[in-house]
Structures are given as C-alpha cells and as structure tokens.
Design an enzyme around this catalytic site. Sequence first.
Site, PDB file in Angstrom:
ATOM      1  N   LYS A 112       0.784  -1.075  -0.110  1.00 59.26           N
ATOM      2  CA  LYS A 112       0.116  -0.002  -0.225  1.00 59.26           C
ATOM      3  C   LYS A 112       0.927   1.383   0.057  1.00 59.26           C
ATOM      4  O   LYS A 112       0.480   2.138  -0.659  1.00 59.26           O
ATOM      5  CB  LYS A 112      -0.872   0.084   1.310  1.00 59.26           C
ATOM      6  CG  LYS A 112      -2.035  -0.884   0.883  1.00 59.26           C
ATOM      7  CD  LYS A 112      -3.105  -0.961   2.082  1.00 59.26           C
ATOM      8  CE  LYS A 112      -4.394  -2.047   1.580  1.00 59.26           C
ATOM      9  NZ  LYS A 112      -5.430  -1.728   2.632  1.00 59.26           N
ATOM     10  N   LYS A 195      -5.828 -10.683  -6.170  1.00 59.51           N
ATOM     11  CA  LYS A 195      -6.949 -10.706  -5.274  1.00 59.51           C
ATOM     12  C   LYS A 195      -8.144  -9.694  -5.669  1.00 59.51           C
ATOM     13  O   LYS A 195      -7.875  -8.422  -5.982  1.00 59.51           O
ATOM     14  CB  LYS A 195      -6.819 -10.843  -3.873  1.00 59.51           C
ATOM     15  CG  LYS A 195      -6.395  -9.287  -3.318  1.00 59.51           C
ATOM     16  CD  LYS A 195      -6.597  -9.576  -1.659  1.00 59.51           C
ATOM     17  CE  LYS A 195      -6.665  -7.988  -1.197  1.00 59.51           C
ATOM     18  NZ  LYS A 195      -7.298  -8.003   0.176  1.00 59.51           N
ATOM     19  N   LYS A 198     -11.397  -4.326  -2.363  1.00 58.63           N
ATOM     20  CA  LYS A 198     -11.920  -2.949  -2.487  1.00 58.63           C
ATOM     21  C   LYS A 198     -11.299  -1.682  -3.012  1.00 58.63           C
ATOM     22  O   LYS A 198     -11.932  -0.745  -3.541  1.00 58.63           O
ATOM     23  CB  LYS A 198     -12.520  -2.629  -0.975  1.00 58.63           C
ATOM     24  CG  LYS A 198     -13.646  -3.424  -0.230  1.00 58.63           C
ATOM     25  CD  LYS A 198     -13.966  -2.707   0.935  1.00 58.63           C
ATOM     26  CE  LYS A 198     -13.720  -3.876   2.225  1.00 58.63           C
ATOM     27  NZ  LYS A 198     -13.288  -3.373   3.297  1.00 58.63           N
TER      28      LYS A 198
HETATM   29  P1  ATP Z   1      -8.617  -3.747   0.536  1.00 54.13           P
HETATM   30  O1  ATP Z   1      -8.201  -3.828  -0.402  1.00 54.13           O
HETATM   31  O2  ATP Z   1      -8.936  -1.915   0.774  1.00 54.13           O
HETATM   32  O3  ATP Z   1      -7.442  -3.686   1.759  1.00 54.13           O
HETATM   33  P2  ATP Z   1     -10.270  -5.819   1.162  1.00 54.13           P
HETATM   34  O4  ATP Z   1     -11.011  -5.744   0.046  1.00 54.13           O
HETATM   35  O5  ATP Z   1      -9.025  -6.558   1.184  1.00 54.13           O
HETATM   36  O6  ATP Z   1      -9.818  -4.131   1.185  1.00 54.13           O
HETATM   37  P3  ATP Z   1     -10.539  -6.034   3.954  1.00 54.13           P
HETATM   38  O7  ATP Z   1     -11.430  -5.074   4.798  1.00 54.13           O
HETATM   39  O8  ATP Z   1      -8.962  -5.625   3.974  1.00 54.13           O
HETATM   40  O9  ATP Z   1     -10.940  -5.980   2.194  1.00 54.13           O
HETATM   41  O10 ATP Z   1     -10.815  -7.371   4.103  1.00 54.13           O
HETATM   42  C1  ATP Z   1     -11.914  -7.987   5.144  1.00 54.13           C
HETATM   43  C2  ATP Z   1     -11.773  -9.413   4.996  1.00 54.13           C
HETATM   44  O11 ATP Z   1     -12.095  -9.914   3.635  1.00 54.13           O
HETATM   45  C3  ATP Z   1     -10.333  -9.959   5.484  1.00 54.13           C
HETATM   46  O12 ATP Z   1     -10.476 -10.912   6.271  1.00 54.13           O
HETATM   47  C4  ATP Z   1      -9.717 -10.396   4.334  1.00 54.13           C
HETATM   48  O13 ATP Z   1      -8.757 -11.409   4.377  1.00 54.13           O
HETATM   49  C5  ATP Z   1     -11.081 -10.695   3.385  1.00 54.13           C
HETATM   50  N1  ATP Z   1     -10.876 -10.543   1.813  1.00 54.13           N
HETATM   51  C6  ATP Z   1     -10.758  -9.387   1.215  1.00 54.13           C
HETATM   52  N2  ATP Z   1     -10.437  -9.798  -0.077  1.00 54.13           N
HETATM   53  C7  ATP Z   1     -10.620 -11.215  -0.023  1.00 54.13           C
HETATM   54  C8  ATP Z   1     -10.533 -11.901  -1.352  1.00 54.13           C
HETATM   55  N3  ATP Z   1     -10.039 -11.419  -2.551  1.00 54.13           N
HETATM   56  N4  ATP Z   1     -10.622 -13.306  -1.286  1.00 54.13           N
HETATM   57  C9  ATP Z   1     -10.729 -13.956  -0.072  1.00 54.13           C
HETATM   58  N5  ATP Z   1     -10.805 -12.921   1.170  1.00 54.13           N
HETATM   59  C10 ATP Z   1     -10.817 -11.845   1.081  1.00 54.13           C
END
Ligand code: ATP
Length: 333
Positions: A112, A195, A198
């Site tokens: 990040k 992955k 968000k």
């Molecule tokens: P960002 O990309 O902004 O960091 P994010 O989409 O990874 O956000 P988080 O709020 O960081 O979302 O994650 C919430 C939960 O969802 C965490 O436990 C994370 O491991 C899980 N998670 C996020 N993206 C994935 C994915 N692509 N596949 C499986 N689990 C995920």
Amino acid sequence: MKRVLSGIQPTAESFHLGNYLGAVRQWVELQKTHDAFYCVVDLHALTVETEPAVLRRRTLVAAAQLIALGLDPDKCTLFIQSHVPEHNQLGWVLECLAGFGEASRMTQFKDKSQKSGADRTVVGLFTYPILQAADIMLYQANLVPVGEDQRQHIELTRDLGQRFNSRYGQTFVIPEAYILKSAAKINDLQDPTAKMSKSAASNAGVIDILDAADINVKKIKSAVTDTGKEIVFDEKNKPGISNLLSIHSALSGNSIKDLENQFAGKGYGDFKSAVAEVVTDFFAPVRQKTQELLADEAALLQLLAVGSQKARDVAAKTLAQTYSALGLVPPKL
Ligand code: ATP
Ligand code: LTN
C-alpha cells in the site's frame, strides 16, 4: 466456549464477494459454536482519507450488511471499533513492544505504501497491524477468521502476545488464524491473478454484494477467461475459469469435480451464465435486508450500542490486567 474475533474495514459502499467468501461466511458459521466478537474497524479505515459523511455512511452500511449476511446480534457481539477506546489504549502498549523492522516487513504495508509513495503514506498505515493485534488480544481471542492476505498480521499478533507474556507474565491468549483453504482467496474477474479488492484501481472485476443484479451479471459475463474451451480447474494455466469455478462451488455447494462434469462439453458462455445466476440469487435477499436495516437507523444504532457495551466489559478487563502487568500505577478510586 472458545472466543473468536474478527474485523472488517468500512472502506467501500459494499463488501465484495471475496470479503464474504474469505471472511464473513466463516464469521456466520463460528457464531453458532463460539463466543464471537465482530467489529467494523472504522479506526483502521482512517488510514485512507475519506469524506466524513462517506465514512459515516459506510460504517452503518457495513454493520447492516453484516447482519443481512447472517450475523445475529443475539448470537454474537457486533460493534464498532471506535466505540471501544481500549483498542487505542492497548494499541499504544503494543507499539512499544513491536520492532520497527518487524513492522516494516508487513507486506500489506509495503504494497500500500509503495502504491501511494512515502510522502503520502500516513504513519497509521505503518502501525495498522499493531492496532489490529490490539483488536484481537483485547478479547483474548483463540481464533481469528480472515482471508489468506491477513495471515502475516495474525503471525505478528502472536509474536507480540508471546513477547508480552514472556516479559511481563501470562496476560494474553495467543490467537490462531482460521483460514479456509477453499475460499481463502477470490480473485479479480478482470485480473484473475490478483485478489478481488475494495481498493482495486478498477471496479470492473469486483462483485459488490449490494450492486443490482444486472450490474453483476454483466461483470461476470465479461470476466476474463483463458485460452482453450474446457471448463476445468487449473489455477496455473486457467486462472480465470478456476476463479469462476471456486465462486460457483463456494456459493452453490457443488464440488469443483461435479461442476467440471456438469459443464463438460459446454462453452464458457453457458458456464458464465450459471455463475451469474448463482451469484445474483444468493445476494438478492442480502441487498433487500440491508436496505431494510438502513431504513431504521435508530434501531441499528441501538443494536450496535448493546454490542459495544458487551465489548467494553471484556476490553476494560484485559486493559486493566495489561496496565497492571506493565507496572503502570492505577489511579486511586
Ligand atoms: P482493501 O483492498 O481495501 O485492503 P479488502 O477488499 O482486502 O480491502 P478488507 O476489509 O481488508 O477488504 O478485508 C476484509 C476481510 O475480507 C479480510 O478478512 C480479508 O482477508 C478478506 N478478503 C478480502 N479480499 C479477499 C479476497 N479477494 N478473497 C478472500 N478473502 C478476502
Ligand atoms: N486488517 C484486516 C481488518 C482487521 C481485522 C482486525 C481482522 C482489523 N482488525 C482484527 C481480524 C481481526 C483487513 O484488512 N482485512
């Protein structure tokens, strides 16, 4: 009963399919068998600059969505992180225990901060995993259900807990990550080697749970697929189809083998239509329930107030033990 804790950031208007399959679905299961604490980690979300009105809305949408996805406030403790000031208080203690080098090795921080450059990276992004460790250890959690990307943060939490216990005496339960292999990582539909996230640069490959069905159908139909025609699971050579197979299987409950048989001889188009149907059928009621909950904000805030009070009772006890172990002089009552 064993204790579970997890958190999710209110950094988007909706959770995506990866959040659900990687994390929230396990939260729903674990509330049935564990003493479960789940929080919307709004303080963590401050590491991304956000309009105050937007953060406020996203926090409430996040809480409503968690309930719509199956968290039951009677079966688990659902709360907002900033309602429990002990998170920051324990966070500071752990910052004084964590090494600078150790924190510098966190890959999420490296990724990040690299994206935004040193001058625009806030210190909070660097200490983010340490606040996360405080979230977990305040509740003496045994298990932390998260997606694969969070494994390193849980390892750091364990290291900090063990360090504290060996220096100051047994204080914290050392938690374990709870990561299900089958859905630990859902990938972006447009870039199936990255992955689903968000904060992805483009939203075209992200399936948002609260989006209207037609938007998600379109995204699934335009998902990047691989060369060849067979619908088989092969992450290396067919990452696009493998990702779609994982999604279908996780939501429909059919095994990947069954799906391969069912779609043998059929084309990518048919398969994508089937995936789209499974996804939209699954999320339509969630969308509706979320909207209903948001329509009565006072009732939602009341549910969250009950959760925060339960959380504070546990958090205050752990913090008092921690301060005492450190030799901080308690105020005279
Ligand atoms: P960002 O990309 O902004 O960091 P994010 O989409 O990874 O956000 P988080 O709020 O960081 O979302 O994650 C919430 C939960 O969802 C965490 O436990 C994370 O491991 C899980 N998670 C996020 N993206 C994935 C994915 N692509 N596949 C499986 N689990 C995920
Ligand atoms: N860093 C996590 C969110 C998070 C969390 C937690 C997860 C904050 N505190 C405590 C589990 C336990 C993420 O980005 N997904």
